[in-house]
Scaffold this motif. Sequence first.
Motif, PDB file in Angstrom:
ATOM      1  N   PHE A 217     -69.206 -42.590   2.429  1.00 29.53           N
ATOM      2  CA  PHE A 217     -68.423 -42.869   3.627  1.00 29.53           C
ATOM      3  C   PHE A 217     -69.349 -43.487   4.666  1.00 29.53           C
ATOM      4  O   PHE A 217     -70.568 -43.324   4.609  1.00 29.53           O
ATOM      5  CB  PHE A 217     -67.722 -41.611   4.165  1.00 29.53           C
TER       6      PHE A 217
ATOM      7  N   LYS B 146     -65.291 -46.088   7.446  1.00 29.00           N
ATOM      8  CA  LYS B 146     -64.510 -45.772   6.252  1.00 29.00           C
ATOM      9  C   LYS B 146     -64.778 -44.357   5.754  1.00 29.00           C
ATOM     10  O   LYS B 146     -65.940 -43.925   5.694  1.00 29.00           O
ATOM     11  CB  LYS B 146     -64.825 -46.775   5.136  1.00 29.00           C
ATOM     12  N   ASP B 147     -63.703 -43.663   5.374  1.00 31.79           N
ATOM     13  CA  ASP B 147     -63.843 -42.337   4.782  1.00 31.79           C
ATOM     14  C   ASP B 147     -64.207 -42.412   3.306  1.00 31.79           C
ATOM     15  O   ASP B 147     -64.741 -41.447   2.748  1.00 31.79           O
ATOM     16  CB  ASP B 147     -62.539 -41.540   4.937  1.00 31.79           C
TER      17      ASP B 147
ATOM     18  N   GLN C 209     -63.521 -33.662   5.866  1.00 33.05           N
ATOM     19  CA  GLN C 209     -63.170 -34.474   7.034  1.00 33.05           C
ATOM     20  C   GLN C 209     -63.830 -33.927   8.289  1.00 33.05           C
ATOM     21  O   GLN C 209     -64.295 -34.688   9.149  1.00 33.05           O
ATOM     22  CB  GLN C 209     -61.645 -34.516   7.203  1.00 33.05           C
TER      23      GLN C 209
ATOM     24  N   LYS D 210     -67.469 -34.914   7.998  1.00 36.18           N
ATOM     25  CA  LYS D 210     -67.659 -36.348   8.217  1.00 36.18           C
ATOM     26  C   LYS D 210     -67.618 -36.683   9.705  1.00 36.18           C
ATOM     27  O   LYS D 210     -68.414 -37.496  10.207  1.00 36.18           O
ATOM     28  CB  LYS D 210     -66.591 -37.140   7.472  1.00 36.18           C
ATOM     29  N   LYS D 211     -66.696 -36.072  10.434  1.00 37.45           N
ATOM     30  CA  LYS D 211     -66.595 -36.306  11.876  1.00 37.45           C
ATOM     31  C   LYS D 211     -67.888 -35.893  12.576  1.00 37.45           C
ATOM     32  O   LYS D 211     -68.397 -36.602  13.464  1.00 37.45           O
ATOM     33  CB  LYS D 211     -65.413 -35.538  12.450  1.00 37.45           C
TER      34      LYS D 211
ATOM     35  N   ARG E 215     -70.676 -38.406  11.910  1.00 37.33           N
ATOM     36  CA  ARG E 215     -70.523 -39.620  12.733  1.00 37.33           C
ATOM     37  C   ARG E 215     -71.009 -39.386  14.163  1.00 37.33           C
ATOM     38  O   ARG E 215     -71.644 -40.256  14.766  1.00 37.33           O
ATOM     39  CB  ARG E 215     -69.067 -40.069  12.714  1.00 37.33           C
TER      40      ARG E 215
END
Length: 424
Positions: free
Chosen positions: A65, A69-70, A121, A124-125, A128
Amino acid sequence: MTIPAFVLKSEFELPGTNAKGYAGIVDYMTDKEKVKKGEAYNTPDYFPEGILSYMSDEKKASGLFTKEKDFVDKNSIRELKESYQQAEQNGSLQWKFVGSFDNEWLKENQILDPDGEVREQTLKKAVRVMMERLIKEEKFIPSQTIWAASFHHNTDNLHFHISLVEKENSRELVKRRQKKIEKTLSPTGMQTRFYRDQGAESLQPKGKLKQTTLEKMKSAFLNELTRPSRKQILEKQTALRDTLVQELQLPQETFTERKELLRILQVLPQDKKKWQYKTISREHPIAKERIDSYTQRYLHNSGNKVAFQQVLKEEARFRERLYGGNHNYKENQMADLEYRLGNRLLKELKVQLEEKNKLRSVSRILQKNQKEDGTSEIRFTLRDRRRLDRVMGDTYQKKLNLLYYDQNEREAEYVRHRQEYGLE
């Protein structure tokens, strides 16, 4: 020492030092024998060649990712590799990061389910947010940076890999001795890599990140990850702290406190612009000592101190588990409260002195009016009131009302006395 819930490590790679390049070779991690061997020596401390291929290997990861993009499909992976190869040709560095978790901590915070399901998710956040902090702290140009990441499940602890390059190098060039990567096998058969000094010096981009950058990256990641679950306790902590600060007000001081305030005023600088706790702490140690003594006595008598310290203790335990070891969180927060209370006390002292000065101005105006009228009676005209309004300001209306009340009482008493003696 408590084992930290999360560990972040990093290294950088110079262009041309790895024979397989930044992008690597997909076949390296798809060869069955190497995959099997790799599982034995793959740890968060190890950075194999072909980081993109390694991260995208479905046997070890859930897929790449990026910032936008995931999930990165095969076509995008090919484009990503081309960008990495171009970055290497342009003389840019490659930075590699590994973040490793304590799985028990992930379970405690409902990020990892007992059956092994991961809330990727959420992770991932947080990644980022962490990478945004890296770009900000190291002054990378956002439009020139490319990074990709992947979570891996092939070890006892969940971990992630991140690789970042710049399209064009923006880093300062520094003199470094040229080094060459060489590989060897340890007595246990594990493959290790080391840099052999080539002797000559050359100008190379500065790759080492500041330690504060790594700490801020880690904090940004963990804060984003834990904020939803810690929101209520942190809001309570902030509310209690602000209440403690706001409740420090001087009009209710006792006789003992007035003496202490006078001792503080005696050692404060004449220039009220310097009445800031930071300045006082640096330039006037005796004043700081007396201010701290006053605020500590205030805290001791405050009903909210115990509740505030209890919240700090709970948060300190949580952070000790998060970061490992003792990071003096409670002590730092109490020092911050001391700083805020010191500024609050200085502000209150300044306001009180301004009020007294303005009341003195009121007294002088009344005395001047008496002399101009040439009478012993105190007269308070509408014109005087308007002048006083301009002097005092709306914030002092209550004091003016009291002054008006006293004036009227004296005038009424004067009339009664004249009536009693038959003068009217």
